[in-house]
Enzyme design. Structure first.
Site, PDB file in Angstrom:
ATOM      1  N   GLU A 179      37.583  35.249  40.605  1.00  0.00           N
ATOM      2  CA  GLU A 179      38.526  36.359  40.451  1.00  0.00           C
ATOM      3  C   GLU A 179      39.529  36.084  39.328  1.00  0.00           C
ATOM      4  O   GLU A 179      40.074  34.998  39.212  1.00  0.00           O
ATOM      5  CB  GLU A 179      39.271  36.556  41.774  1.00  0.00           C
ATOM      6  CG  GLU A 179      40.303  37.660  41.777  1.00  0.00           C
ATOM      7  CD  GLU A 179      41.086  37.714  43.074  1.00  0.00           C
ATOM      8  OE1 GLU A 179      41.750  38.732  43.322  1.00  0.00           O
ATOM      9  OE2 GLU A 179      41.048  36.727  43.843  1.00  0.00           O
TER      10      GLU A 179
ATOM     11  N   LYS B 283      38.518  46.393  42.541  1.00  0.00           N
ATOM     12  CA  LYS B 283      38.854  45.998  43.906  1.00  0.00           C
ATOM     13  C   LYS B 283      39.496  47.155  44.668  1.00  0.00           C
ATOM     14  O   LYS B 283      40.448  47.785  44.195  1.00  0.00           O
ATOM     15  CB  LYS B 283      39.805  44.793  43.873  1.00  0.00           C
ATOM     16  CG  LYS B 283      40.131  44.222  45.246  1.00  0.00           C
ATOM     17  CD  LYS B 283      41.104  43.062  45.135  1.00  0.00           C
ATOM     18  CE  LYS B 283      41.460  42.495  46.503  1.00  0.00           C
ATOM     19  NZ  LYS B 283      42.504  41.458  46.412  1.00  0.00           N
TER      20      LYS B 283
ATOM     21  N   CYS C 186      38.345  38.799  46.408  1.00  0.00           N
ATOM     22  CA  CYS C 186      39.395  38.232  47.259  1.00  0.00           C
ATOM     23  C   CYS C 186      38.992  38.327  48.725  1.00  0.00           C
ATOM     24  O   CYS C 186      37.898  37.910  49.092  1.00  0.00           O
ATOM     25  CB  CYS C 186      40.724  38.917  46.965  1.00  0.00           C
ATOM     26  SG  CYS C 186      42.169  38.095  47.687  1.00  0.00           S
TER      27      CYS C 186
END
Length: 520
Positions: free
Chosen positions: A267, A341, A393
């Protein structure tokens, strides 16, 4: 009945044992009886008395289990230590509310005062539905404590992880009643204990059988080679001005992987801001990824979209959407797909209402101002038949995300994350353990590429077949199976089980209320 010191002690015992079941390897066995003290303390209390004991138990459990939030909020969120402690306490109280809600509902319905299997099933149903519906900051349930016991977690592919939560609570209730009956020299609750035992034997038996079936499928599956880059970049070094240095670290380490089919960077490995219209992953005309012999790349980075441009040609900050993005590229850096995301991290990636009330940024200047994505986009490498579910995440611990990705055709789960935010704590180990159920529920390989560890490869049985250590600069090579076609029952029906639990106890509550109003 008034709350006594004895009740407080019992609630504290359960509160302390609860996080231990998640932190120490193979301590998950505690989950099968750690709720007994808590259940005993609330059994004869008023609904609001039970609620208060639930707040105590839940707050202690989450304060210990997520102690690392204090350091995260102070070191990386920019909060003073005192404010971090207050926030941690507030978050612990909030995250502990499921205990309180469960305690209130079960005592309101008088379930602990009833006897028989029916009431035990109702108690387990209340717990399961509350655990499922509560909007946790970091979603998790008691079933995730069992990931070291592979036969137990195979049931996830049928009814999801919440089905094991139901069984764990049912066993706790049966054991509590057995202990109370024996201490009072009364007949044992045979039906409660026998039903719990039979269900447990079924789950274990199914687990052993399923492990054999899935292991055979894994052996027959088409394989690809993957390489994970864990560059171990310090969180304070991760800034746009250091983009060239950070990308160079990832490029050099990628060359050492010997051109696998897929190379994964974690990430926000790329700190340059990439326009939504970009066709190549480049910074000021220079390609970011290395030129390899045919490898594809899944890279975590930052992107933006300008929604409105002022007459002077310079957009206002509020007219720019910023995204935490996963980019899929070919060996030439051509962007084949991207995923923004969807589930952003509170205080890390956004502050509620800060876009409309800029003064809120003064509370936590280190918090981001990202915009959530609106689609779960599968990223496809057509040439190799790879369809990636790019989980960023903590999206890998949200059951519905992996399930929905696989429903859309994903045959590989890939989590890119940056757990450096949480320092040298238990959080990276907890994150890995909480992610494993997604692999079992969907029967897909899960690859985790993290900045500072733990990077790992998890097979569809839930076995961690390869992993790195925390805070080391390293790479991880491995082969993973691409499993197409077969969708698990859980993937097809979703969370029918916890919804069924909700309908079950709500139906009982309605009928009980109607009977009180009209005894005839």
């Amino acid at each position: 009945m008034k709350i006594t010191k004895y009740d407080l002690v019992l609630s504290v015992i359960s509160g302390v044992l609860f996080p231990i079941a998640f932190v120490i390897p193979y301590a998950g066995i505690l989950s099968w009886f750690l709720l007994i003290p808590f259940f005993t303390s609330i059994g004869n209390k008023s609904p609001w008395g039970a609620f208060r004991l639930g707040v105590l138990t839940g707050t202690i459990a989450n304060a210990i289990g997520a102690y690392w939030l204090i350091g995260t909020l102070s070191r990386f969120g920019g909060f003073p230590l005192l404010v971090s402690l207050i926030f941690h306490l507030a978050i612990s109280i909030y995250s502990g509310l499921p205990f309180a809600i469960f305690a209130y509902i079960t005592t309101r319905l008088g379930l602990f005062g009833k006897h028989g299997l029916f009431s035990a099933l109702l108690i387990a149903a209340v717990w399961t539905s509350v655990e499922f519906l509560f909007p946790f900051l970091f979603p998790y349930g008691i079933a995730s404590s069992e990931i070291n016991y592979l036969p137990l977690i195979q049931i996830f592919d049928l009814l999801g992880r919440y089905s094991l939560s139901f069984l764990i609570v049912l066993v706790n209730v049966a054991l509590m009643r057995l202990i109370v009956r024996l201490l009072n020299h009364r007949l044992a609750p045979v039906l409660d204990v026998l039903t719990s035992f039979i269900l447990l034997i079924f789950v274990i038996g199914y687990g052993f059988w399923r492990i054999g079936v899935e292991t055979e499928k894994i052996g027959e599956a088409r394989k690809i080679t993957v390489g994970i880059v864990q560059a171990n970049v310090d969180i304070f070094e991760k800034k746009q001005k250091n983009e060239k240095t950070i990308s160079e670290k990832h490029r050099v380490m990628s060359y050492a992987l010997n051109s696998p089919d897929l190379i994964i960077w974690p990430e926000t490995a790329v700190q340059a801001w990439i326009p939504a219209s970009a066709h190549f992953l480049s910074d000021n005309g220079e390609l970011i990824i290395p030129q390899t012999r045919g490898s594809y790349f899944l890279v975590g980075g930052l992107s933006y979209k300008v929604n409105k441009i002022n007459p002077d040609g310079i957009p206002d900050e509020k007219d720019i959407d910023k995204f935490n993005t996963a980019f899929l590229t070919d060996a030439q850096g051509r962007i084949l797909g991207r995923y923004n995301k969807v589930k952003l991290l509170l205080f890390g990636e956004y502050l509620p209402f800060a876009k409309y009330i800029p003064a809120l940024k003064g509370i936590s200047p280190a918090s981001g101002d990202f915009t959530p994505g609106n689609e779960l986009d599968v990223l496809e490498i057509k040439e190799k038949g790879i369809k990636i579910a790019p989980l960023i995440c903590y999206e890998d611990i949200i059951p519905s995300f992996s399930r929905r990705f696989v429903s859309k055709g994903a045959n590989l789960l890939v989590n890119i994350t940056n757990d450096a935010w949480f320092g040298k704590s238990f959080e990276p180990y907890q994150h890995l353990s909480f992610s494993i159920p997604s692999a079992v529920e969907t029967r897909r390989f899960l690859i985790r590429a993290t900045n500072t560890g733990i990077s790992a490869i998890v097979d569809p049985v839930g076995r961690v077949v390869a992993k790195t250590e925390v805070f080391e600069r390293t790479t991880l090579n491995g082969k993973v199976g691409i499993i197409d076609g077969d969708k698990t029952l859980y993937t097809k029906i979703g969370d029918v089980f916890p919804w069924g639990c909700l309908v079950f106890w709500l139906g009982f509550a309605v009928v009980a209320r109607l009977r009180r109003k009209n005894p005839a």
